[in-house]
Design a protein around this motif. Structure first.
Motif, short mmCIF file in Angstrom:
data_model
loop_
_atom_site.label_atom_id
_atom_site.label_comp_id
_atom_site.label_asym_id
_atom_site.label_seq_id
_atom_site.Cartn_x
_atom_site.Cartn_y
_atom_site.Cartn_z
N PHE A 3 0.88 -1.17 0.00
CA PHE A 3 0.00 0.00 0.00
C PHE A 3 0.91 1.22 0.00
O PHE A 3 1.75 1.38 0.89
N GLY A 4 0.73 2.06 -1.01
CA GLY A 4 1.63 3.21 -1.11
C GLY A 4 0.95 4.38 -1.78
O GLY A 4 -0.25 4.37 -2.04
N ILE A 12 2.99 -4.89 7.87
CA ILE A 12 4.22 -4.32 8.45
C ILE A 12 4.27 -2.86 8.01
O ILE A 12 4.09 -2.56 6.82
N ALA A 13 4.54 -1.97 8.98
CA ALA A 13 4.60 -0.53 8.67
C ALA A 13 6.00 0.00 8.96
O ALA A 13 6.81 -0.68 9.59
N GLU A 14 6.25 1.22 8.48
CA GLU A 14 7.51 1.95 8.64
C GLU A 14 8.55 1.41 7.64
O GLU A 14 8.99 0.25 7.76
N SER A 15 8.98 2.30 6.74
CA SER A 15 9.79 1.85 5.61
C SER A 15 11.08 1.12 6.02
O SER A 15 11.42 0.10 5.44
N VAL A 23 2.71 0.49 3.67
CA VAL A 23 2.40 -0.69 4.47
C VAL A 23 2.61 -1.89 3.55
O VAL A 23 2.13 -1.88 2.41
N LEU A 24 3.34 -2.87 4.04
CA LEU A 24 3.53 -4.11 3.29
C LEU A 24 2.66 -5.17 3.93
O LEU A 24 2.67 -5.31 5.16
#
Ligand SMILES: N[C@@H](CCC(=O)N[C@@H](CS)C(=O)NCC(=O)O)C(=O)O
Length: 243
Positions: free
Chosen positions: A29-30, A85-88, A77-78
Motif C-alpha cells: 500500500f503506497g 508491516i509498517a515503517e519503511s 504498508v507491506l
C-alpha cells in the motif's frame, strides 16, 4: 481488494519460495510520490519479489488501509500473507530477513551492518525533516534552513568517509544496497525540489553528497522506480501554491 493495481515488477522471474507461491501474497500500500514507498519498491524489485501495488488516497484513507496501520496511518504498508508491516526501514529489514536466500541489501558483517543502519537512521532523523523545513519556509528562513541542511550533510559526508574508507556503502558490490535505497529514494528527487522552490537544495559545499546521489540516480533500477520528474514537480509546485 478489488482496487489493487497490478504493478509488475521484477527484473528476473522470482522463485516460488520468493514470491510466497500465490498471487497476492505480497501487497504494497503506497502513494506514488512517497519516497518511503519508493524504498520498499526498490527492495522488492532487487530481491525479485512479485507484488501487487495498491495506490492509497491519503486525503481519503480507506478503512482497509487504516486497519493495516492503525498506529501511524501512513504509507508504506507491506502486507505479506495477510500480515501487515509498517515503517519503511522496518519493512526493508523484514524483506531482507524474509527473502534471505537472494541478494543481500545489508553487509554480512555485524559492524558495517550496524554502521549502515546508523547512517540510515541519521538520514531519517536529521536530513529528511530538514527538507520539509526548507520546503515550508521562505526567504531568510529558507536560506537558514538550507545552510542547516548543508551542515547536516557535511556530518553525513564525514561520517560515511570515516566509517567506510575507500568503499561505497550505498551499493553492495555492484548492486544497490540498503543505504543506497534509503538515501537514493529521497535525495535523487532533488532536481524536482530545486525547480519547485527555485533554489539549489544541495549546497556547493556538499559536492561529495551530490556525487553519491548522482551515482545513485544513474542506477537504472532507481531511474525506473523514482516518481517521474515532471509529475513530481507539478505536485510539489501545487503544494507550494496552496501553502
Ligand atoms: N517514518 C515513516 C514515514 C512515512 C510517511 O511519512 N508517509 C507519508 C507519505 S510520504 C504518509 O503516509 N502521510 C500520511 C499522513 O501523514 O497522514 C516511514 O519511514 O515509513
Amino acid at each position: 481488494m478489488s482496487s489493487i493495481i497490478k504493478a509488475s515488477r521484477s527484473n528476473r522471474k522470482p522463485t516460488e519460495r520468493e514470491n510466497g507461491g500465490k498471487k497476492g501474497e505480497v501487497v504494497l500500500f503506497g502513494t506514488w510520490a512517497s519516497t518511503f514507498c519508493t524504498r520498499v519498491e526498490l527492495a522488492l524489485k532487487l530481491k525479485g519479489i512479485s507484488y501487487e501495488y495498491v495506490e492509497e488516497d491519503l486525503t481519503n484513507k480507506s478503512e482497509l488501509f487504516l486497519s493495516l496501520n492503525p498506529v501511524h496511518k501512513k504509507v508504506p504498508v507491506l502486507v505479506h500473507i495477510g500480515k501487515s508491516i509498517a515503517e519503511s526501514l522496518i519493512i526493508l529489514e523484514y524483506i531482507e530477513e524474509c527473502w534471505n536466500t537472494t541478494l543481500k541489501l545489508l553487509p554480512e558483517d555485524p559492524y558495517p551492518r550496524a554502521k549502515v543502519r546508523f547512517w540510515a537512521n541519521y538520514y531519517d532523523q536529521k536530513i529528511v525533516p530538514s527538507f520539509y523545513i526548507i520546503f515550508g519556509s521562505k526567504d531568510k528562513e529558507r536560506e537558514k534552513a538550507i545552510e542547516d541542511l548543508s551542515q547536516l550533510l557535511k556530518v553525513f559526508e564525514e561520517g560515511i568517509e570515516k566509517d567506510f574508507p575507500g568503499q561505497s556503502p550505498f551499493f553492495n558490490g555492484e548492486i544497490l544496497g540498503y543505504l543506497g535505497i534509503v538515501i537514493g529514494s529521497h535525495a535523487c528527487n532533488y532536481q524536482a525540489v530545486d525547480e519547485a522552490i527555485g533554489v539549489a537544495l544541495i549546497s556547493e559545499k556538499n559536492q561529495e553528497f551530490l556525487s553519491w546521489v548522482n551515482a545513485l540516480k544513474n542506477c537504472p533500477l532507481m531511474g525506473e522506480t523514482l516518481p517521474p520528474h515532471d509529475k513530481l514537480l507539478a505536485r510539489l509546485s501545487a503544494r507550494l501554491k496552496s501553502t
